[in-house]
Design an enzyme around this catalytic site. Structure first.
Site, PDB file in Angstrom:
ATOM      1  N   LYS A 274       0.847  -1.011   0.141  1.00  9.78           N
ATOM      2  CA  LYS A 274       0.161  -0.087   0.023  1.00  9.78           C
ATOM      3  C   LYS A 274       0.769   1.241  -0.085  1.00  9.78           C
ATOM      4  O   LYS A 274       1.954   1.238   0.522  1.00  9.78           O
ATOM      5  CB  LYS A 274      -0.840   0.100   1.426  1.00  9.78           C
ATOM      6  CG  LYS A 274      -2.035  -1.028   1.259  1.00  9.78           C
ATOM      7  CD  LYS A 274      -2.696  -0.918   2.703  1.00  9.78           C
ATOM      8  CE  LYS A 274      -3.975  -2.003   2.732  1.00  9.78           C
ATOM      9  NZ  LYS A 274      -4.930  -1.723   1.814  1.00  9.78           N
ATOM     10  N   ARG A 348     -10.103 -11.565   2.181  1.00 11.79           N
ATOM     11  CA  ARG A 348     -11.052 -12.674   1.620  1.00 11.79           C
ATOM     12  C   ARG A 348     -10.267 -14.071   1.491  1.00 11.79           C
ATOM     13  O   ARG A 348     -11.157 -15.088   1.817  1.00 11.79           O
ATOM     14  CB  ARG A 348     -11.639 -12.406   0.216  1.00 11.79           C
ATOM     15  CG  ARG A 348     -10.239 -12.100  -0.855  1.00 11.79           C
ATOM     16  CD  ARG A 348     -10.581 -11.352  -2.052  1.00 11.79           C
ATOM     17  NE  ARG A 348     -10.677 -10.042  -1.902  1.00 11.79           N
ATOM     18  CZ  ARG A 348     -10.960  -8.869  -2.812  1.00 11.79           C
ATOM     19  NH1 ARG A 348     -11.537  -9.416  -3.777  1.00 11.79           N
ATOM     20  NH2 ARG A 348     -11.040  -7.565  -2.468  1.00 11.79           N
TER      21      ARG A 348
HETATM   22  N1  BES Z   1      -8.078  -4.053   4.557  1.00  8.84           N
HETATM   23  C1  BES Z   1      -8.205  -3.389   3.131  1.00  8.84           C
HETATM   24  C2  BES Z   1      -9.538  -2.633   3.206  1.00  8.84           C
HETATM   25  C3  BES Z   1      -9.533  -1.464   3.619  1.00  8.84           C
HETATM   26  C4  BES Z   1      -9.207  -0.216   2.846  1.00  8.84           C
HETATM   27  C5  BES Z   1     -10.254  -1.149   4.969  1.00  8.84           C
HETATM   28  C6  BES Z   1      -9.489   1.035   3.853  1.00  8.84           C
HETATM   29  C7  BES Z   1     -10.118  -0.002   5.496  1.00  8.84           C
HETATM   30  C8  BES Z   1      -9.868   1.014   4.949  1.00  8.84           C
HETATM   31  C9  BES Z   1      -8.180  -4.635   2.368  1.00  8.84           C
HETATM   32  O1  BES Z   1      -7.333  -5.592   2.868  1.00  8.84           O
HETATM   33  C10 BES Z   1      -7.624  -4.207   0.922  1.00  8.84           C
HETATM   34  O2  BES Z   1      -6.411  -3.832   0.938  1.00  8.84           O
HETATM   35  N2  BES Z   1      -8.568  -4.071  -0.067  1.00  8.84           N
HETATM   36  C11 BES Z   1      -8.029  -3.542  -1.411  1.00  8.84           C
HETATM   37  C12 BES Z   1      -8.634  -4.833  -2.343  1.00  8.84           C
HETATM   38  C13 BES Z   1      -8.203  -4.742  -3.721  1.00  8.84           C
HETATM   39  C14 BES Z   1      -6.731  -4.943  -3.626  1.00  8.84           C
HETATM   40  C15 BES Z   1      -8.892  -5.519  -4.817  1.00  8.84           C
HETATM   41  C16 BES Z   1      -8.706  -2.413  -1.753  1.00  8.84           C
HETATM   42  O3  BES Z   1      -9.850  -2.065  -0.958  1.00  8.84           O
HETATM   43  O4  BES Z   1      -8.070  -1.689  -2.075  1.00  8.84           O
HETATM   44 MN    MN Z   2      -5.359  -5.490   2.078  1.00  9.85          MN
END
Ligand code: BES
Ligand code: MN
Ligand code: ZN
Length: 500
Positions: A274, A348
Site C-alpha cells: 500500500k 477474503r
Molecule cells: N483492509 C483493506 C480494505 C480497507 C481499506 C479497509 C481502507 C479500511 C480502509 C483490504 O485488505 C484491501 O486492501 N482491499 C483492497 C482490495 C483490492 C486490492 C482488490 C482495496 O480495497 O483496495
Molecule cells: Mn489488504
C-alpha cells in the site's frame, strides 16, 4: 465512570444536575422542581439561550440560585412520546460529552417522568449506556496529559426511575463488550498481533463461560489452511485461529449461529504494498474479529439463551523474502484453488479458510462474517452504513432491523448467485478463482469471492465494515476513534432471532 441508580434525588448534591425538557420548553417533573426551587431561573435561562427543548438541544446554567447543584444541564427531549432508546442514548452521550472534562459528578433527575416511547426504567438504562459509551476513551499511551485534559467525570447517577438498575444489567455487559472491542481496535500492531490478540480474547472470554479453542500455525498447516497461511507467511508473527463458543441453551446439540471475523492485525498490502499515506489505519484491519469477540462477550455477559460460535482469523499481512507473490496459487481448506493476483486482497483469503473451517466444525445454519474488506465500500457508503451482502432476503431484513435497533446501520448491496455475472468476474484462467476482480464493483466481487466458500444449505451474509470501524469525528455514542461497530448489531440479531 461509576454509574448508579438511586431511588430519589439528594437535594444536597453539589455537582451537575441533568434535567430533561420537552419540546416547547415543556419541563419534565424533575425540571419543574428545579424551576420552582430556583425561583424561575430555568425559564429565564431557556428564553435567554433560545432553548426550546428540541431533540438533542443542550443548555448549561451555572451556579443556579436556590439549589445545591453548581450546574444544571438541560437536555432537549423533543416530543416526549417519540423519545425512544436511541434518543435516550444520544442524550446520555450529550451529557457525557458536555461534562466529561468539567464535572466530577452528575445526577440525572428522572423523577416522575412518564409518557416516553419506552418505560422510564428502560429510558434511564439507555441514558446510562449512551453516557458510558460516549465517555469511553483510551488514554493509555498519553503520559503527558494536562489536568484540564483528563476526564473528570467520576460518577453518574440516574435517579427516580424504579427498576432501572435491573434494566441496565444486560446493557452494562454490552457496554463492557463494546469497550473491549474498541480497545483491541485501538491497539497498535506492535502490541496487538495474532498471538497477543488470541491471548487477550482468551483472558476476557473464559471467565464468562465461553469455550476457547486456539489453532496455531502447525495445526492449520496440518488441516490445509492454504489461503490463510499464504497471507501469514510474510510475517514474523505467526497466525492464529480462535474459536469462541457460547451455549446458553442448556442443549449441547443446539444448532449454533456462527459469526466469523477478519482479524488482519496489520495490513501493509504485502508485496502488493500500500502507499505510505494513511497506512497506519491498517492497524484496525482486525475490526471484524474484534467485533465478533466483543459480541460473544456481550452474549455470555448477559447469559443469552442461544448457542453462538465466533471464529477469528488472525494474521499479519507483511512484505518479506518469504511473503507470497502475485501470481502464486494456493489451495484453500475447501480444496478450491486460488490465484493470488493481488496480495492486498488478503482479507477474503483469510475468511475463505476461516469460514470453511467454521462450517465443517460447527455445522451452523446461519453464518455472518464481518470484515474491513474493501476500500470500495467506503467509496460507496461513506462512514454511516456498513455494506450488507446476502442472497437471502429474510436474513437481510433481520440484519437490517438489528442494525436499526442497535445504531450499527446496514445498507444492502447486490450479490449474485454462484455462476452469476458478478460471480464470474473472479474466474481465473489457471485456477478455480482469482482473489480480485476488476476495479469496478470491488466490494461486490469481494463478497462474491467469499460466497464460493459457503456450503450448501448455509444461510450466509457478509458485512463489509471498512467504513464504520473507525471514525475521525465523535458520534452520539462514541468519541473519535474506534466505534465498536458490530457488537451491538450481533447482540440484537441474536436476541431477535436465536433466543427461544
Ligand atoms: N483492509 C483493506 C480494505 C480497507 C481499506 C479497509 C481502507 C479500511 C480502509 C483490504 O485488505 C484491501 O486492501 N482491499 C483492497 C482490495 C483490492 C486490492 C482488490 C482495496 O480495497 O483496495
Ligand atoms: Mn489488504
Ligand atoms: Zn485488509
Amino acid at each position: 465512570m461509576n454509574i448508579d441508580f438511586p431511588s430519589a434525588l439528594d437535594p444536597a448534591h453539589t455537582g451537575t444536575r441533568i434535567l430533561l425538557v420537552g419540546e416547547g420548553a415543556a419541563l419534565t417533573p424533575g425540571a419543574a422542581a428545579a424551576e420552582a426551587a430556583s425561583g424561575g431561573q430555568l425559564g429565564r435561562a431557556m428564553r435567554a439561550g433560545a432553548f426550546s427543548g428540541r431533540k438533542g438541544e443542550t443548555l448549561e446554567i451555572l451556579a443556579p440560585s436556590g439549589l445545591a447543584a453548581d450546574r444544571l444541564l438541560l437536555l432537549g427531549l423533543g416530543e416526549p412520546a417519540k423519545a425512544d432508546a436511541a434518543l435516550l442514548e444520544e442524550l446520555g452521550g450529550k451529557a457525557a460529552a458536555a461534562l466529561q472534562l468539567k464535572a466530577a459528578s452528575a445526577v440525572a433527575d428522572l423523577t416522575d417522568l412518564s409518557g416516553l416511547a419506552l418505560p422510564v426504567a428502560e429510558a434511564a438504562a439507555h441514558f446510562a449506556l449512551g453516557a458510558r459509551l460516549r465517555a469511553f476513551r483510551q488514554d493509555r499511551y498519553r503520559t503527558k496529559l494536562k489536568d484540564d485534559e483528563k476526564p473528570k467525570l467520576q460518577a453518574l447517577a440516574i435517579v427516580g426511575a424504579a427498576g432501572s438498575a435491573e434494566a441496565y444489567g444486560p446493557l452494562a455487559s454490552i457496554a463492557q463488550a463494546v469497550e473491549f472491542t474498541r480497545e483491541l481496535v485501538t491497539e497498535p500492531a506492535n502490541r496487538l498481533y495474532p498471538e497477543s490478540f488470541a491471548m487477550r480474547v482468551r483472558e476476557a472470554a473464559e471467565p464468562l463461560g465461553i469455550g476457547v479453542t486456539i489453532l496455531d500455525e502447525a495445526e492449520m498447516r496440518a488441516q490445509g489452511f492454504g489461503c490463510l497461511l499464504g497471507v501469514a507467511q510474510g510475517s514474523a508473527r505467526p497466525p492464529r485461529l480462535v474459536a469462541l463458543e457460547w451455549n446458553g441453551t442448556g442443549n449441547p446439540d443446539a444448532t449454533p449461529v456462527a459469526f466469523v471475523g477478519k482479524g488482519v492485525t496489520f495490513d501493509t498490502g504485502g508485496i502488493s504494498i500500500k502507499p505510505a499515506a494513511g497506512m497506519e489505519d491498517m492497524k484496525w484491519d482486525m475490526g471484524g474479529a474484534a467485533a465478533v469477540a466483543g459480541a460473544l462477550l456481550a452474549l455470555a455477559g448477559r447469559r443469552a439463551r442461544a448457542r453462538v460460535v465466533g471464529v477469528l482469523g488472525l494474521v499479519e499481512n507483511m512484505p518479506d523474502g518469504n511473503a507470497q507473490r502475485p501470481g502464486d496459487i494456493v489451495t484453500s481448506l475447501s480444496g478450491q484453488t486460488v490465484e493470488v493476483i493481488n496480495t492486498d486482497a488478503e482479507g477474503r483469503l483469510v475468511l475463505a479458510d476461516a469460514m470453511w473451517w467454521t462450517q465443517q466444525t460447527f455445522r451452523p445454519k446461519t453464518m455472518v462474517d464481518l470484515a474491513t474488506l474493501t476500500g470500495a465500500i467506503i467509496i460507496a457508503l461513506g462512514h454511516e452504513y456498513a455494506g450488507l451482502f446476502t442472497v437471502h432476503d429474510d436474513l437481510a431484513e433481520a440484519l437490517i432491523a438489528a442494525g436499526k435497533a442497535s445504531g450499527d446501520r446496514l445498507w444492502r448491496q447486490p450479490l449474485g448467485e454462484v455462476g452469476s455475472a458478478y460471480d464470474k468476474l473472479t474466474d481465473s484462467a489457471i485456477a478455480d478463482m482469482k482473489n480480485v476482480g476488476p476495479r469496478e464493483g470491488g466490494s461486490i466481487t469481494a463478497a462474491q469471492f467469499l460466497q464460493r466458500f459457503v456450503q450448501e444449505g448455509v444461510r450466509w451474509a457478509h458485512l463489509d465494515i471498512a467504513g464504520t470501524v473507525w471514525k475521525t469525528k465523535p458520534g452520539p455514542t462514541h468519541d473519535k476513534g474506534a466505534t465498536g461497530f458490530g457488537v451491538r448489531l450481533l447482540d440484537r440479531f441474536v436476541a431477535a432471532h436465536f433466543e427461544g
